[in-house]
Scaffold this active site. Structure first.
Site, PDB file in Angstrom:
ATOM      1  N   ALA A 199      -2.484  -2.932  10.161  1.00 54.53           N
ATOM      2  CA  ALA A 199      -1.196  -3.393   9.616  1.00 54.53           C
ATOM      3  C   ALA A 199      -1.309  -4.807   9.056  1.00 54.53           C
ATOM      4  O   ALA A 199      -0.360  -5.586   9.136  1.00 54.53           O
ATOM      5  CB  ALA A 199      -0.132  -3.337  10.700  1.00 54.53           C
ATOM      6  N   ARG A 233       2.928  -3.992  -3.793  1.00 55.43           N
ATOM      7  CA  ARG A 233       3.674  -3.043  -4.617  1.00 55.43           C
ATOM      8  C   ARG A 233       5.095  -2.800  -4.115  1.00 55.43           C
ATOM      9  O   ARG A 233       5.925  -2.235  -4.821  1.00 55.43           O
ATOM     10  CB  ARG A 233       2.908  -1.717  -4.722  1.00 55.43           C
ATOM     11  CG  ARG A 233       1.734  -1.768  -5.697  1.00 55.43           C
ATOM     12  CD  ARG A 233       0.956  -0.467  -5.707  1.00 55.43           C
ATOM     13  NE  ARG A 233       0.083  -0.355  -4.545  1.00 55.43           N
ATOM     14  CZ  ARG A 233      -0.674   0.720  -4.263  1.00 55.43           C
ATOM     15  NH1 ARG A 233      -0.622   1.775  -5.064  1.00 55.43           N
ATOM     16  NH2 ARG A 233      -1.448   0.733  -3.203  1.00 55.43           N
ATOM     17  N   GLN A 268      -6.500 -10.494  11.411  1.00 56.27           N
ATOM     18  CA  GLN A 268      -7.485 -10.429  10.329  1.00 56.27           C
ATOM     19  C   GLN A 268      -7.078 -11.506   9.327  1.00 56.27           C
ATOM     20  O   GLN A 268      -6.199 -11.306   8.505  1.00 56.27           O
ATOM     21  CB  GLN A 268      -7.504  -9.040   9.677  1.00 56.27           C
ATOM     22  CG  GLN A 268      -8.619  -8.878   8.652  1.00 56.27           C
ATOM     23  CD  GLN A 268      -8.542  -7.554   7.903  1.00 56.27           C
ATOM     24  OE1 GLN A 268      -7.465  -6.969   7.782  1.00 56.27           O
ATOM     25  NE2 GLN A 268      -9.674  -7.094   7.398  1.00 56.27           N
ATOM     26  N   GLY A 302     -11.367  -5.705   4.256  1.00 59.81           N
ATOM     27  CA  GLY A 302     -11.610  -4.277   4.338  1.00 59.81           C
ATOM     28  C   GLY A 302     -11.222  -3.673   5.671  1.00 59.81           C
ATOM     29  O   GLY A 302     -11.027  -4.362   6.677  1.00 59.81           O
ATOM     30  N   ASP A 323       1.207   2.141   7.834  1.00 63.70           N
ATOM     31  CA  ASP A 323       2.218   2.485   6.830  1.00 63.70           C
ATOM     32  C   ASP A 323       2.401   3.986   6.678  1.00 63.70           C
ATOM     33  O   ASP A 323       2.765   4.470   5.625  1.00 63.70           O
ATOM     34  CB  ASP A 323       1.853   1.868   5.475  1.00 63.70           C
ATOM     35  CG  ASP A 323       0.543   2.403   4.914  1.00 63.70           C
ATOM     36  OD1 ASP A 323      -0.165   3.149   5.626  1.00 63.70           O
ATOM     37  OD2 ASP A 323       0.216   2.086   3.744  1.00 63.70           O
TER      38      ASP A 323
END
Length: 485
Positions: free
Chosen positions: A13, A19, A79, A84, A113
């Site tokens: 996540a 977008r 992260q 990646g 998601d």
């Protein structure tokens, strides 16, 4: 506890979700009462994993705070740079390792998601992984149109997965394959840890791809398998607002299907929206244009709608709620609400009570059989049993600084167009006259009259409005009765 309880579930996540074109992190967009990542965490919890780690990155403080509120037992791993999916999983495993946790067993990796993913499907993945003795098991799905997806290539004899081929790299024969990769996997924990250390970044994105682990393990002689999701729509990921709306519609249909199969009548599912936290009893009825949100509960025989929105509201057995907005309210057995009522937090309607047309209530407790039929505001009040509140009544609860309480007893009859200026108490069995402004306590059994004395000024219209239509009408009326002067 599941026989194939995973050692850990890792939820990815960390992405920004550009977008979505939103200041809200993608995984915090909500459908049917939960954030996207909240749905994934809830499905993951059905596996009863020993550890559940969510990888956060973009807006990590906001996402972590949301997770701490909705599931305090969730661990988070950061992260800092989106390098990646393989790198993200490695951050999750390192978070556990740094906490002194040595994983032994299965690690399930899911995407944050994919709100339609069910715990049942994740259990099937874990069970297949254990039964087939795989080093890694891919959750796959058979879709009507696989264009753009990575194809699952299997060995014809054993059914083992030999490759995941991206659409642009696929042969014509491979492009005909309808089984695709979902991005959800079950791994052997030790093999996953070792393989992640061998993932390279010599690709166009310069990132560590989790899918490279499959090739590494297969080349080392380990078996790679796949478990097919029962419904391909479960694996749908959300990348924009159109997909968000599509997922909301699919999840809403799923929730209503479960409700109807359990004995709830939903007259028009297309115009009815519910949250995952809503509960029903058999023989409740939902009319068109209704939204049921939060922890709302409908008891048996309750009828809600049309055109009603209830949030965190309990509706009792046999109650009727029509064209109403209610939040954090309790509607008693057999009560009648609406049309066009507004029940704000703290409202409690007793058995067979009524909050009628254009009635607003807030922090009000209404006794059994008591009626507030129409055009009234009841705020910060307690009303006893079998009392009737006249039309156009206002409970004046706010003095500009503080809220004050009004108490009205049982079996009272209050007149229309009353104002109760709190704090004030009306005793049991008392009456108040229409048009009264009640500022003092009314003893039980008394009649309170608090209004100016009426005075009629004869001939005022003829003197002050001569020649007007009113004057002419009055003159004709007086002539007809022989009273003209």
């Amino acid at each position: 506890m599941s026989a194939n309880r995973p050692a850990a579930v890792v939820v990815l996540a960390a992405g920004e979700g550009t977008r979505m074109k939103s200041t809200t992190p993608k995984v915090l967009h909500a459908i049917c009462g939960r954030s996207l990542v909240g749905h994934v965490v809830a499905a993951s919890r059905e596996l009863d994993p020993e550890h559940l780690v969510v990888i956060v990155g973009h807006a990590r403080e906001q996402v972590s705070a949301h997770l701490a509120e909705t599931d305090p037992e969730v661990r988070t791993a950061v992260q800092y740079e989106q390098n990646g999916t393989g790198h993200a999983v490695r951050m999750g495993l390192e978070e556990l390792s740094n906490s002194g946790i040595a994983l032994d067993g299965t690690v399930v990796v899911v995407c944050g998601d994919t709100p339609l993913l069910t715990g049942e499907t994740l259990k099937r993945l874990a069970d297949t992984h254990a039964a087939d003795g795989n080093a890694v098991t891919v959750l796959s799905a058979e879709v009507p149109d696989s264009t753009g997806y990575g194809r699952i290539v299997r060995d014809a004899a054993s059914g083992a997965v030999t490759a995941i081929v991206e659409h642009k790299d696929a042969t014509d024969e491979q492009r005909a394959i309808r089984e695709i990769n979902s991005g959800v996997f079950a791994f052997d924990a030790q093999l996953l840890t070792d393989a992640l250390g061998k993932v390279r970044t010599d690709n166009s994105q310069g990132e560590e791809y989790l899918t490279d682990v499959l090739g590494i393990l297969r080349e080392a002689g380990h078996r790679v398998g796949a478990a097919v999701a029962g419904d391909h729509r479960e694996i749908l990921g959300i990348n924009n607002r159109v997909q968000l709306a599509e997922a909301r519609k699919l999840l809403n249909e799923r929730l209503l299907h479960v409700a109807m199969m359990s004995g709830v009548t939903v007259v028009d599912p297309a115009s009815t929206w519910v949250d995952v936290t809503v509960t029903f009893e058999p023989d409740s009825l939902v009319q068109p244009g209704t939204q049921l949100l939060g922890a709302t509960h409908l008891a048996s025989g309750a009828e809600v709608g049309p055109n009603t929105r209830l949030t965190d509201t309990a509706v009792g057995e046999g109650a009727r709620v029509d064209n109403t907005v209610a939040e954090s309210a309790v509607i008693g057995e057999g009560a009648l609400v609406g049309p066009y009522a507004y029940l704000r937090p703290g409202t409690k309607l007793g058995r067979k009570s009524k909050a009628g047309a254009y009635v607003e209530m807030k922090n009000a407790e209404i006794g059994e059989g008591t009626k507030v039929p129409h055009l009234s505001y009841v705020g910060d009040a307690t009303i006893g049993e079998y009392t009737n509140i006249g039309a156009a009544s206002v409970f004046v609860n706010y003095d500009g600084v503080a809220k004050h309480h009004t108490t009205i007893g049982s079996h009272c009859r209050t007149g229309s167009d009353n104002m109760f200026v709190a704090p004030v108490t009306i005793g049991d069995g008392a009456y108040t006259a229409a048009g009264s402004v009640i500022t003092k306590d009314v003893p039980s059994g008394s009649l309170a009259v608090a209004r100016g004395q009426q005075r009629n000024i004869e001939g005022w219209v003829a003197r002050k409005r001569p020649g007007s239509a009113a004057a002419q009408a009055a003159s004709e009326a007086q002539r007809d009765t022989g009273d003209e002067q």
